[in-house]
Design a protein around this motif. Structure first.
Motif, PDB file in Angstrom:
ATOM      1  N   HIS A  95      -1.887   0.630  10.224  1.00 30.89           N
ATOM      2  CA  HIS A  95      -0.991   0.943  11.345  1.00 30.89           C
ATOM      3  C   HIS A  95       0.215   1.759  10.887  1.00 30.89           C
ATOM      4  CE1 HIS A  95      -2.813  -2.598  13.767  1.00 30.89           C
ATOM      5  NE2 HIS A  95      -3.421  -1.462  14.057  1.00 30.89           N
ATOM      6  N   GLY A  96      -0.046   2.713  10.002  1.00 23.72           N
ATOM      7  CA  GLY A  96       0.972   3.675   9.617  1.00 23.72           C
ATOM      8  C   GLY A  96       1.874   3.286   8.481  1.00 23.72           C
ATOM      9  N   GLN A  97       1.743   2.048   7.977  1.00 18.91           N
ATOM     10  CA  GLN A  97       2.646   1.577   6.933  1.00 18.91           C
ATOM     11  C   GLN A  97       1.851   1.123   5.706  1.00 18.91           C
ATOM     12  OE1 GLN A  97       5.947   1.956   7.397  1.00 18.91           O
ATOM     13  NE2 GLN A  97       5.495   2.734   9.464  1.00 18.91           N
ATOM     14  N   VAL A  98       2.440   1.342   4.532  1.00 13.92           N
ATOM     15  CA  VAL A  98       1.777   0.949   3.290  1.00 13.92           C
ATOM     16  C   VAL A  98       1.616  -0.567   3.255  1.00 13.92           C
ATOM     17  CG1 VAL A  98       1.941   0.910   0.776  1.00 13.92           C
ATOM     18  CG2 VAL A  98       2.695   2.941   2.043  1.00 13.92           C
ATOM     19  N   ARG A  99       0.371  -1.013   3.021  1.00 15.40           N
ATOM     20  CA  ARG A  99       0.104  -2.439   2.909  1.00 15.40           C
ATOM     21  C   ARG A  99      -0.026  -2.846   1.434  1.00 15.40           C
ATOM     22  NH1 ARG A  99      -1.889  -5.957   6.742  1.00 15.40           N
ATOM     23  NH2 ARG A  99      -0.662  -4.597   8.104  1.00 15.40           N
ATOM     24  N   ALA A 100      -0.730  -2.034   0.643  1.00 16.48           N
ATOM     25  CA  ALA A 100      -0.936  -2.381  -0.767  1.00 16.48           C
ATOM     26  C   ALA A 100      -1.640  -1.230  -1.461  1.00 16.48           C
ATOM     27  CB  ALA A 100      -1.777  -3.657  -0.884  1.00 16.48           C
ATOM     28  N   ASP A 101      -1.675  -1.314  -2.791  1.00 16.17           N
ATOM     29  CA  ASP A 101      -2.536  -0.446  -3.594  1.00 16.17           C
ATOM     30  C   ASP A 101      -3.708  -1.299  -4.068  1.00 16.17           C
ATOM     31  OD1 ASP A 101      -1.272   2.385  -4.275  1.00 16.17           O
ATOM     32  OD2 ASP A 101       0.367   0.939  -4.112  1.00 16.17           O
ATOM     33  N   MET A 102      -4.916  -0.829  -3.835  1.00 18.18           N
ATOM     34  CA  MET A 102      -6.100  -1.626  -4.153  1.00 18.18           C
ATOM     35  C   MET A 102      -7.137  -0.788  -4.877  1.00 18.18           C
ATOM     36  SD  MET A 102      -6.779  -3.802  -0.656  1.00 18.18           S
ATOM     37  CE  MET A 102      -5.443  -4.621   0.216  1.00 18.18           C
TER      38      MET A 102
END
Length: 491
Positions: A95-102
Motif C-alpha cells: 500500500h505504497g509504504q516500505v514494509r521490509a526487505d526480504m
C-alpha cells in the motif's frame, strides 16, 4: 455503455508480451465511452516507480494506466510493489509504504499476508468504479510460483474474474506460447480464459488467419483481436530499458546502465529530443565521448558504485570533466557524487561505508525512512528561474558544504547541490526533464542551446490515444462475447 465485466484480468504468455499496454488501452477506451474504470496490478516487481496522490509508491506502469483512465495514481492500483536490491532480495512495499526487505524465500511465505492487502485494495476499487482492468505479472505458467500465487491465476481464482491471455507474435512461437501456457494451467484456470490477444503483428493478416483458425480449433477459445506493432510510442516502461533509436542529434548524453538502475524513465524526454543523442552504456561496453554524463537513480547505491569502478567510470568521468564536460547525478546518482555513502544499518545491503566519486563536498547516510513526495519549484542554476516539477523517492540524508549551492528551489527550500566550478549538478528529483522549461534549462547548463522542446505529457497522451484506437477491435470483441464467455465472473 455497459461493460460486461466488473473485473477483467489481462495475463501474458511471457514478460513484456504487452499486458501493460493492453490494460492502458482498455482503460483509455472505456474512459472515452463514459465508463468509470480503474487499473489494478496485484503485485509488481519493478525499479521504475511513481509517487501517488496519497503519498505512496506504485509501479510506473500503473501510474501510466491511471493517466489513461483519467485518474490520479493511487496506491490501491498496485498494492504490492517489489523493488529488487540484489539477485535474491527485494524491498517489499505494501500500500505504497516500505514494509521490509526480504529474500525470495521469506517473501514466498509472506505472500499470504500480501494477498490480504491485494484483496482489500481490489475491494475498494470495485466499490468506487464500474470496471477494474487488472494486469498480471510475467506468466501464469510459472509452475514454481503457483503456490500462494497472488499475481496471476491465484488472484483471478480468488476474486472469480475472467482472463484474457496476451501473446507477442513479434518474438516468434506465438501459438506454442499460448497452447503451452494453457497446458500448464489447471482445469478451472483454463476455463477462466475467455480468449486470446495476439500482439505486435506486422505483415499480411491473411497469412496469419490459418494459424488463428487452428488455434481456435485446438483450444475452443476465440482470438479476440490481433493488435498491430506500433512504432514510435512514448509510454513509460515498466522496468526494462527500451532500445534507444538511432542517433537523433549532435548533443551526446551518456548514462551508465547500472545493475540496479531505478526510474530510467527520467530520461525519456531526452530520448525524444531531436537534438539529443542519448545512449545507455551497459557492462563491458566502451564509454563513448559525451557532452553530458548522467548518473541515474539506484536501488543499491554502494553496490552500483562498485560496478562503476569495475567498469572504469571514475577515470572516464574525470577525463570528461577535464575536457569541460558536465555531469548530473539523480537520486542515487546524486549520492554517488559525494565523498562517501554510509549505510550503518544495512538498509541496502551489508552495513558499511563506501568511498564515492568525490565530485561534490557532501556525505550521505542511508536511513530507514523513505521520502515520497511530489514537488514543484524552480531551477536555482538558471537565471530565469525555469519551473520544474518532479517527485522524490529515496532513502538517505545528504549533508555538506555543496548543499549551500542548491540545484533547485522547492517551495523556497533548497534542493540538490552544485560544484564550485559549475560542472557538476546533483538532485534527488526524479522527472526533472519532464517539464519542458526545466529540460531546456538543464540542457543549456550542459551546453546545448536549442529551440526544440519536448512535452512528455503531450507525447504520452498522444500515444495512449494511438494504442486505444488500435485496440478498439479488442473492446468490440469483448462487448460481443456470448455465454459461456460473457459474465464468466458471476458464473
Amino acid at each position: 455503455m455497459n461493460f460486461p465485466f466488473t473485473t477483467l484480468m489481462v495475463q501474458g504468455t511471457t514478460s513484456d508480451a504487452g499486458k501493460s499496454t493492453v490494460v492502458a488501452a482498455l482503460c483509455r477506451l472505456l474512459k472515452q465511452r463514459g465508463v468509470r474504470v480503474a487499473p489494478f496490478k496485484p503485485q509488481n516487481m519493478a525499479l521504475n516507480s511513481a509517487v501517488t496522490s496519497d503519498g505512496g509508491e506504485i509501479g510506473r506502469a500503473q501510474a501510466l494506466q491511471a493517466i489513461a483512465a483519467g485518474l490520479a495514481p493511487h496506491t490501491d492500483m498496485n498494492p504490492v510493489l517489489l523493488k529488487p536490491s540484489s539477485d535474491t532480495g527485494a524491498q517489499v512495499i505494501i500500500h505504497g509504504q516500505v514494509r521490509a526487505d526480504m529474500n525470495a524465500r521469506d517473501y514466498h511465505q509472506y505472500k499470504t499476508i500480501a494477498m490480504e492487502a491485494v484483496l482489500a485494495s481490489h475491494q475498494r476499487l470495485t466499490a468506487q468504479y464500474e470496471a477494474v482492468v487488472v494486469e498480471g505479472a510475467g506468466s501464469p505458467a510459472e509452475i514454481n510460483l503457483r503456490d500462494r500465487d497472488i499475481a496471476n491465476m491465484g488472484f483471478a481464482e480468488a476474486v472469480d474474474c475472467p482472463v484474457i491471455l496476451v501473446a507477442d507474435i513479434d518474438r516468434g512461437g506465438v501459438f506454442a506460447h499460448i497452447v503451452g501456457t494453457l497446458s500448464c494451467l489447471s482445469d478451472s484456470e483454463r476455463r477462466r480464459i475467455i480468449g486470446f490477444v495476439i500482439n505486435r503483428f506486422r505483415g499480411d493478416i491473411s497469412l496469419l488467419e490459418p494459424g488463428l483458425d487452428w488455434l481456435e480449433q485446438q483450444t475452443g477459445k476465440p482470438v479476440l483481436a490481433v493488435l498491430p506493432y506500433l512504432h514510435g510510442l512514448f509510454l513509460d516502461a515498466e522496468d526494462a530499458v527500451q532500445p534507444v533509436q538511432a542517433a537523433r542529434g549532435a548533443f551526446r548524453v551518456v548514462v551508465p546502465s547500472l545493475p540496479r538502475m531505478s526510474n530510467h524513465t527520467d530520461f525519456d524526454a531526452l530520448r525524444a529530443h531531436p537534438d539529443v543523442d542519448l545512449r545507455f552504456v551497459r557492462q563491458g561496453e566502451a564509454i563513448p565521448p559525451a557532452d553530458l554524463l548522467i548518473l541515474p537513480g539506484s536501488k543499491n547505491t554502494r553496490a552500483d558504485l562498485e560496478w562503476l569502478r569495475a567498469q572504469g567510470w571514475p577515470a572516464a568521468i574525470a577525463r570528461h570533466l577535464r575536457y569541460g564536460g558536465k555531469v548530473i547525478g539523480v537520486c542515487g546518482g546524486f549520492q554517488m557524487l559525494g565523498r562517501g555513502v554510509c549505510d550503518p544499518r544495512g538498509i541496502e545491503g551489508t552495513p558499511g561505508t563506501s568511498p564515492a566519486l568525490g565530485l561534490l563536498d557532501m556525505e550521505t547516510e542511508m536511513t530507514p525512512e523513505k521520502r515520497l513526495v511530489q514537488v514543484h519549484g524552480v531551477c536555482a542554476f538558471d537565471d530565469g528561474g525555469a519551473p520544474v516539477s518532479g517527485y522524490e523517492i529515496h532513502m538517505g540524508i545528504s549533508t555538506g558544504a555543496a548543499l549551500a549551492r542548491p540545484a533547485f528551489s522547492i517551495n523556497g527550500r533548497p534542493e540538490g547541490a552544485r560544484s564550485e566550478d559549475g560542472q557538476v549538478l546533483g538532485t534527488y528529483l526524479h522527472g526533472l526533464f519532464d517539464t519542458p522549461q526545466a529540460c531546456a534549462a538543464l540542457l543549456r547548463w550542459a551546453g546545448l542551446h536549442s529551440t526544440a522542446t519536448v512535452d512528455t505529457a503531450q507525447l504520452r497522451e498522444a500515444s495512449l490515444d494511438r494504442i486505444a484506437e488500435a485496440s478498439r477491435p479488442l473492446l468490440d470483441a469483448l462487448l460481443a462475447l456470448q455465454p459461456p464467455y460473457a459474465q464468466q465472473e458471476t458464473a
